[in-house]
Design an enzyme around this catalytic site. Structure first.
Site, PDB file in Angstrom:
ATOM      1  N   ASN A 196     -12.065  81.977  28.859  1.00 29.37           N
ATOM      2  CA  ASN A 196     -12.979  82.522  27.857  1.00 29.37           C
ATOM      3  C   ASN A 196     -13.352  81.398  26.885  1.00 29.37           C
ATOM      4  OD1 ASN A 196     -13.997  83.749  25.431  1.00 29.37           O
ATOM      5  ND2 ASN A 196     -13.132  85.696  26.099  1.00 29.37           N
TER       6      ASN A 196
ATOM      7  N   HIS B 270     -20.334  83.888  17.697  1.00 36.68           N
ATOM      8  CA  HIS B 270     -19.864  82.807  18.579  1.00 36.68           C
ATOM      9  C   HIS B 270     -20.869  82.659  19.725  1.00 36.68           C
ATOM     10  CE1 HIS B 270     -17.978  86.413  20.198  1.00 36.68           C
ATOM     11  NE2 HIS B 270     -17.071  86.427  19.242  1.00 36.68           N
TER      12      HIS B 270
ATOM     13  N   HIS C  34      -5.904  89.122  26.635  1.00 32.90           N
ATOM     14  CA  HIS C  34      -5.740  89.191  25.184  1.00 32.90           C
ATOM     15  C   HIS C  34      -4.352  88.672  24.793  1.00 32.90           C
ATOM     16  CE1 HIS C  34      -7.706  90.521  21.445  1.00 32.90           C
ATOM     17  NE2 HIS C  34      -6.469  90.484  20.990  1.00 32.90           N
TER      18      HIS C  34
ATOM     19  N   GLU D 211     -18.181  90.086  28.837  1.00 34.96           N
ATOM     20  CA  GLU D 211     -17.506  91.202  28.186  1.00 34.96           C
ATOM     21  C   GLU D 211     -18.350  91.720  27.027  1.00 34.96           C
ATOM     22  OE1 GLU D 211     -12.875  89.678  28.684  1.00 34.96           O
ATOM     23  OE2 GLU D 211     -13.838  89.622  26.724  1.00 34.96           O
TER      24      GLU D 211
ATOM     25  N   ARG E 207     -20.601  74.319  12.505  1.00 29.58           N
ATOM     26  CA  ARG E 207     -21.277  73.111  12.041  1.00 29.58           C
ATOM     27  C   ARG E 207     -22.776  73.119  12.348  1.00 29.58           C
ATOM     28  NH1 ARG E 207     -19.139  67.982  10.615  1.00 29.58           N
ATOM     29  NH2 ARG E 207     -20.899  66.785   9.778  1.00 29.58           N
TER      30      ARG E 207
ATOM     31  N   ARG F 128     -21.338  89.057  20.926  1.00 27.25           N
ATOM     32  CA  ARG F 128     -21.372  90.179  19.990  1.00 27.25           C
ATOM     33  C   ARG F 128     -22.733  90.239  19.311  1.00 27.25           C
ATOM     34  NH1 ARG F 128     -15.725  89.040  20.105  1.00 27.25           N
ATOM     35  NH2 ARG F 128     -14.524  90.969  20.199  1.00 27.25           N
TER      36      ARG F 128
ATOM     37  N   THR G  69     -11.727  90.789  16.623  1.00 24.77           N
ATOM     38  CA  THR G  69     -11.502  90.628  18.063  1.00 24.77           C
ATOM     39  C   THR G  69     -11.269  92.004  18.659  1.00 24.77           C
ATOM     40  OG1 THR G  69     -10.212  89.427  19.737  1.00 24.77           O
ATOM     41  CG2 THR G  69      -9.011  90.286  17.825  1.00 24.77           C
TER      42      THR G  69
ATOM     43  N   HIS H 296     -17.873  86.685  25.583  1.00 30.33           N
ATOM     44  CA  HIS H 296     -17.934  88.005  24.939  1.00 30.33           C
ATOM     45  C   HIS H 296     -18.963  87.920  23.817  1.00 30.33           C
ATOM     46  CE1 HIS H 296     -15.519  91.751  23.541  1.00 30.33           C
ATOM     47  NE2 HIS H 296     -16.752  91.796  23.034  1.00 30.33           N
TER      48      HIS H 296
ATOM     49  N   GLY I  66      -8.638  82.960  26.424  1.00 29.79           N
ATOM     50  CA  GLY I  66      -9.467  82.113  25.598  1.00 29.79           C
ATOM     51  C   GLY I  66      -8.751  81.517  24.405  1.00 29.79           C
ATOM     52  N   HIS I  67      -8.390  82.342  23.438  1.00 28.95           N
ATOM     53  CA  HIS I  67      -7.871  81.829  22.165  1.00 28.95           C
ATOM     54  C   HIS I  67      -6.659  80.923  22.347  1.00 28.95           C
ATOM     55  CE1 HIS I  67      -7.191  81.816  17.832  1.00 28.95           C
ATOM     56  NE2 HIS I  67      -5.912  81.979  18.110  1.00 28.95           N
TER      57      HIS I  67
END
Length: 239
Positions: free
Chosen positions: A7, A50, A190, A70, A18, A45, A100, A43, A213-214
């Protein structure tokens, strides 16, 4: 074999902080696949904090593995996914202002809505997956929506792993076994990390894919992206 889908939302978060195109979301997607990722997950939104709509389209010709989009299936999201036609769409019931994803679907309550949305995607040849809490009782309702897969929401497992991993994974195993009875494929995601992934992958039957991802991007700050992806692949390997 359990596939690793990376992700890349956090790459977009850093870029957007930035402005401009550094780091490049598209280049990271290319490199992640070169380094061993078997899929790319995004994902988007509604507020584009992002991943942007432009990213969704820019990535399509660059993802040569598996493209997984997603999101909460509002009409604009549905139309975008139908236009892009990724290999997989994962439906997540997150509020627009959620930091999230924080819960799986109540497939009993939202049965008719999910059936309708999933039918649209499947008619377009897009594999579907729905975000689900570790609750075996919810599986029969998930299966009734017509989805191809469920994605186990693994935040609770990750949170409780260090204290008691056997207890932390118990409901996930039960949910996965129930999903097998209905012929559903199993994804997960997750807060999975290098620390907790191997135990999860070794104990969940029919685990087809993890989306990470994170933690992966955070670990890559120290290890480098290529080394981190390879480390995740090793955690998923079956010997």
């Amino acid at each position: 074999m359990t596939k690793l889908s990376v992700n890349i939302n956090k790459i977009a978060t850093l870029r957007n902080a930035r402005g401009g195109d550094v780091p490049s979301v598209t280049q990271v997607a290319i490199d992640a696949q070169k380094f061993g990722s078997q899929g790319i997950t995004i994902h988007p939104r509604p507020d584009e904090r992002h991943i942007t709509r432009k990213d969704v389209y820019d990535l399509k010709p660059l993802v040569t593995t598996e493209y997984n989009i997603e999101g909460n299936p509002h009409r604009p999201f549905i139309d975008m996914v139908l236009d892009v036609k990724p290999e997989q769409v994962t439906l997540v019931p997150d509020a627009d202002d959620a930091i999230t994803s924080n819960a799986g679907w109540d497939c009993q309550k939202h049965q008719d809505f999910l059936k309708s949305v999933i039918a649209e995607f499947k008619n377009a040849g897009i594999r579907t997956s729905i975000f689900l809490d570790p609750n075996p009782e919810m599986v029969k309702y998930a299966a009734s929506t017509g989805t191809d897969r469920i994605e186990l929401y693994t935040e609770a497992y990750a949170r409780n792993y260090a204290a008691n991993k056997e207890e932390a994974i118990k409901d996930y195993v039960a949910t996965a076994k129930e999903a097998e009875k209905y012929g559903l494929g199993i994804n997960a995601g997750h807060d999975l990390s290098l620390e907790n992934l191997k135990y999860f992958a070794d104990n969940i039957p029919n685990l087809l894919e993890v989306s990470i991802g994170h933690a992966l991007i955070s670990e890559a700050l120290y290890l480098g992206l290529e080394n981190t992806i390879q480390a995740y692949r090793k955690r998923l390997a079956k010997w």
